[in-house]
Design an enzyme around this catalytic site. Structure first.
Site, PDB file in Angstrom:
ATOM      1  N   ARG A 197      -6.648  11.665  -1.616  1.00  0.00           N
ATOM      2  CA  ARG A 197      -6.001  10.776  -2.579  1.00  0.00           C
ATOM      3  C   ARG A 197      -5.904  11.363  -3.984  1.00  0.00           C
ATOM      4  NH1 ARG A 197      -7.859   4.660  -1.129  1.00  0.00           N
ATOM      5  NH2 ARG A 197      -5.805   4.175  -1.959  1.00  0.00           N
ATOM      6  N   ARG A 219     -14.492  -6.814  -1.590  1.00  0.00           N
ATOM      7  CA  ARG A 219     -13.562  -6.173  -2.537  1.00  0.00           C
ATOM      8  C   ARG A 219     -12.180  -6.806  -2.435  1.00  0.00           C
ATOM      9  NH1 ARG A 219     -12.770  -0.044  -1.960  1.00  0.00           N
ATOM     10  NH2 ARG A 219     -11.253  -0.673  -3.507  1.00  0.00           N
ATOM     11  N   CYS A 252     -12.214  10.163  -1.583  1.00  0.00           N
ATOM     12  CA  CYS A 252     -12.401   8.765  -1.208  1.00  0.00           C
ATOM     13  C   CYS A 252     -12.535   8.715   0.287  1.00  0.00           C
ATOM     14  CB  CYS A 252     -11.200   7.983  -1.701  1.00  0.00           C
ATOM     15  SG  CYS A 252     -10.656   6.676  -0.674  1.00  0.00           S
ATOM     16  N   ASP A 270      -2.227  -0.456   5.320  1.00  0.00           N
ATOM     17  CA  ASP A 270      -3.339  -1.388   5.090  1.00  0.00           C
ATOM     18  C   ASP A 270      -3.512  -2.406   6.229  1.00  0.00           C
ATOM     19  OD1 ASP A 270      -3.970  -0.135   2.747  1.00  0.00           O
ATOM     20  OD2 ASP A 270      -3.249  -1.712   1.415  1.00  0.00           O
ATOM     21  N   LYS A 287      -4.439  -9.143  -4.372  1.00  0.00           N
ATOM     22  CA  LYS A 287      -5.287  -8.194  -5.118  1.00  0.00           C
ATOM     23  C   LYS A 287      -4.454  -7.023  -5.624  1.00  0.00           C
ATOM     24  CE  LYS A 287      -7.715  -4.940  -2.746  1.00  0.00           C
ATOM     25  NZ  LYS A 287      -7.537  -3.577  -3.274  1.00  0.00           N
ATOM     26  N   ASN A 288      -3.626  -6.449  -4.744  1.00  0.00           N
ATOM     27  CA  ASN A 288      -2.884  -5.244  -5.132  1.00  0.00           C
ATOM     28  C   ASN A 288      -1.731  -5.536  -6.090  1.00  0.00           C
ATOM     29  OD1 ASN A 288      -4.632  -3.730  -3.681  1.00  0.00           O
ATOM     30  ND2 ASN A 288      -3.195  -3.157  -2.062  1.00  0.00           N
TER      31      ASN A 288
HETATM   32  C1  UD1 Z   1      -1.910   1.569  -2.902  1.00  0.00           C
HETATM   33  C2  UD1 Z   1      -2.713   0.378  -2.460  1.00  0.00           C
HETATM   34  C3  UD1 Z   1      -3.432   0.696  -1.148  1.00  0.00           C
HETATM   35  C4  UD1 Z   1      -2.434   1.153  -0.095  1.00  0.00           C
HETATM   36  C5  UD1 Z   1      -1.568   2.291  -0.630  1.00  0.00           C
HETATM   37  C6  UD1 Z   1      -0.451   2.692   0.327  1.00  0.00           C
HETATM   38  C7  UD1 Z   1      -3.329  -0.679  -4.544  1.00  0.00           C
HETATM   39  C8  UD1 Z   1      -4.385  -0.980  -5.531  1.00  0.00           C
HETATM   40  N1  UD1 Z   1      -3.687   0.061  -3.493  1.00  0.00           N
HETATM   41  O1  UD1 Z   1      -2.819   2.631  -3.119  1.00  0.00           O
HETATM   42  O2  UD1 Z   1      -4.093  -0.490  -0.712  1.00  0.00           O
HETATM   43  O3  UD1 Z   1      -3.128   1.611   1.042  1.00  0.00           O
HETATM   44  O4  UD1 Z   1      -0.950   1.896  -1.889  1.00  0.00           O
HETATM   45  O5  UD1 Z   1       0.334   1.595   0.637  1.00  0.00           O
HETATM   46  O6  UD1 Z   1      -2.200  -1.124  -4.667  1.00  0.00           O
HETATM   47  N2  UD1 Z   1      -0.662  10.598  -3.340  1.00  0.00           N
HETATM   48  C9  UD1 Z   1      -0.593  11.903  -3.803  1.00  0.00           C
HETATM   49  N3  UD1 Z   1      -0.536  12.094  -5.162  1.00  0.00           N
HETATM   50  C10 UD1 Z   1      -0.510  11.061  -6.051  1.00  0.00           C
HETATM   51  C11 UD1 Z   1      -0.579   9.738  -5.561  1.00  0.00           C
HETATM   52  C12 UD1 Z   1      -0.653   9.537  -4.188  1.00  0.00           C
HETATM   53  O7  UD1 Z   1      -0.604  12.835  -3.027  1.00  0.00           O
HETATM   54  O8  UD1 Z   1      -0.443  11.307  -7.260  1.00  0.00           O
HETATM   55  C13 UD1 Z   1      -0.777  10.363  -1.866  1.00  0.00           C
HETATM   56  C14 UD1 Z   1      -2.121   9.708  -1.521  1.00  0.00           C
HETATM   57  O9  UD1 Z   1      -3.117  10.674  -1.376  1.00  0.00           O
HETATM   58  C15 UD1 Z   1      -1.801   9.010  -0.233  1.00  0.00           C
HETATM   59  C16 UD1 Z   1      -0.344   8.570  -0.432  1.00  0.00           C
HETATM   60  O10 UD1 Z   1       0.168   9.389  -1.480  1.00  0.00           O
HETATM   61  O11 UD1 Z   1      -1.878   9.888   0.848  1.00  0.00           O
HETATM   62  C17 UD1 Z   1      -0.198   7.107  -0.802  1.00  0.00           C
HETATM   63  O12 UD1 Z   1      -0.852   6.835  -2.023  1.00  0.00           O
HETATM   64  P1  UD1 Z   1      -0.362   5.719  -3.034  1.00  0.00           P
HETATM   65  O13 UD1 Z   1       0.950   5.145  -2.583  1.00  0.00           O
HETATM   66  O14 UD1 Z   1      -0.447   6.271  -4.411  1.00  0.00           O
HETATM   67  O15 UD1 Z   1      -1.482   4.641  -2.834  1.00  0.00           O
HETATM   68  P2  UD1 Z   1      -2.387   3.934  -3.920  1.00  0.00           P
HETATM   69  O16 UD1 Z   1      -1.547   3.520  -5.084  1.00  0.00           O
HETATM   70  O17 UD1 Z   1      -3.617   4.711  -4.150  1.00  0.00           O
END
Ligand code: UD1
Length: 416
Positions: free
Chosen positions: A122, A396, A117, A304, A22-23
């Protein structure tokens, strides 16, 4: 609302085929927007998050044929809208991944802010700050990100944290930008490589995949391609934990064990009896001792899989400690696991789990995708019949979960 009724305890036996990730498919599907030529994607899993991204693409004007079939064809030639609405973004945070591709191809995009969320705040600051460095003008108004540019330009981007989503969004933005973009402190997750390989298959110029520095030189045009994503490492890890929790014997097929090295080495050190091949993991009856682990970005232990590991730790010898570093507030499964008799204490961002705890069936409720997977593992280990409510969270991200569990010998029915 559907619920799953599981009667335990069960020992998982047999074989399970892991679906495509999925990811990996969520960013790949949004990357389709970059290319006006047709794209064929194979073996897209049948999941609610995938349906959401299909709806998002269709709202933008992408024509999709063959949904739910082995091959799905995408025609993004005639985009009629550049807006991802709140309705869709609020149900799936990954919708933010349309921002980079729309901006790159159309120089404009309007995407609802994902907002808070269930597993923490996030934010998307890393996405936005770095798009600005590439020449985007960003306004936040009325709960939307409104972005425009006279043309994205290559830039040196140093991510303050190796965010998976930000790395993906910026890679997609850079593919059609003018000049070279260097993404430093890029995320290393296998799904990043998979997106990169898909972009390369469409004609993108990318080097450094699998390292912390990714270099992308913009190209003018992309061409049609056919692509299949990697297997879902989180789904595979979930079956691995479910098998170990009940001393099962399961062949997990369709997964490259390299993607799960941190999980496999942790479990083997704790006493798990595992064999691996190029695209399979064989888990055999094992007796595990206590675990101590911190979640971390790849190649560290994945956040995850944290919830599923907590469920497993209730069934192994000794007291385990699992510390969460990626998301705040990612322990919503803990009170639900305690309803089944688990003995878990939360201290800051650590969970301290008492092992060898007999679990007893009770009604429980899914709160988010991976928290729900933990409840499934616990229900399989518990004595009696557990009703798991709000199964839509599981739908999901787990394709045919009840069917796959039934084939492994679990007594599970879906009640609509
Ligand atoms: C992706 C995965 C999710 C997984 C996560 C971490 C997908 C669709 N989802 O989520 O299943 O749990 O990676 O492995 O691939 N952050 C910031 N600012 C930003 C972006 C992120 O502070 O602009 C923080 C987030 O709040 C969080 C951390 O960074 O605490 C990790 O987020 P991120 O790596 O971006 O995860 P996702 O891409 O949302």
């Amino acid at each position: 609302m559907d619920k799953l009724r599981i009667t335990g305890p069960s020992r998982l036996m047999g074989e399970v085929q892991i679906s495509k990730a999925k990811n990996a498919y969520l960013p790949i599907l949004t990357a389709v927007l970059l290319n006006p030529n047709g794209i064929t994607l194979r073996e897209i899993p049948n999941l609610r998050d995938i349906d959401t991204v299909f709806r998002l693409l269709e709202n933008l004007g992408v024509k999709i044929d063959g949904k739910g079939q082995t091959e799905t064809y995408f025609n993004p030639a005639n985009i009629s809208s550049l807006e991802a609405t709140y309705d869709l973004v609020k149900t799936m945070r990954a919708s933010i991944l349309v921002l980079g591709p729309l901006l790159a191809r159309f120089k404009k995009a309007k995407v609802s802010l994902p907002g808070g969320c269930a597993i923490g705040a996030r934010p998307i600051d890393i996405h936005l700050v770095n798009l600005e460095k590439m020449g985007a003008k960003i306004d936040l108004t009325g709960g939307y990100v409104e972005a425009s540019t006279t043309g994205l330009k290559g830039a040196k981007l140093v991510l303050s944290f190796p965010s998976v989503g930000a790395t993906e969004n910026l890679m997609m933005a850079a593919v059609l930008a003018d000049g070279e973009t260097v993404i430093e402190n890029a995320a290393l997750e296998p799904e990043i490589d998979d997106l990169g390989n898909f972009l390369i298959a469409m004609g993108a110029n990318i080097v450094g995949l699998g390292t912390k520095i990714i270099r992308i030189t913009g190209v003018k045009n992309l061409h049609p391609t056919t692509y299949t994503a990697i297997g879902d490492r989180i789904e595979a890890a979930t079956y691995l934990m479910a098998a170990l929790a009940g001393e099962g014997d399961v062949f997990i097929r369709g997964i490259d064990p390299v993607f799960l090295e941190s999980v496999i080495s942790l479990l083997v050190d704790a006493g798990a009896n595992l064999e691996t091949g190029p695209d399979w993991i064989h888990v055999m009856p094992s007796s595990l001792k206590a675990i101590k682990i911190d979640t971390a970005p790849f190649p560290g232990f994945p956040t995850d899989v944290q919830a599923q590991l907590i469920a497993l730790c209730t069934q192994i010898h000794g007291t385990s400690i699992i510390t969460e570093h990626i998301f705040e507030n990612r322990f919503m499964h803990v009170p639900e696991l305690c309803r089944l008799g688990a003995r878990i204490e939360l201290k800051g961002n650590s969970a301290i789990i008492e092992g060898s705890t007999p679990l007893v069936a009770a009604p429980v409720m899914c709160t988010d995708l991976r928290a729900s997977a933990a409840l499934i593992i616990a229900a399989i280990a518990a004595q009696g019949t557990t009703d798991i409510q709000r199964v839509y969270h599981l739908d999901r991200g787990y394709e045919n979960l009840d069917g796959k569990l039934r084939a492994l010998g679990v007594k599970v029915v879906r009640i609509s």
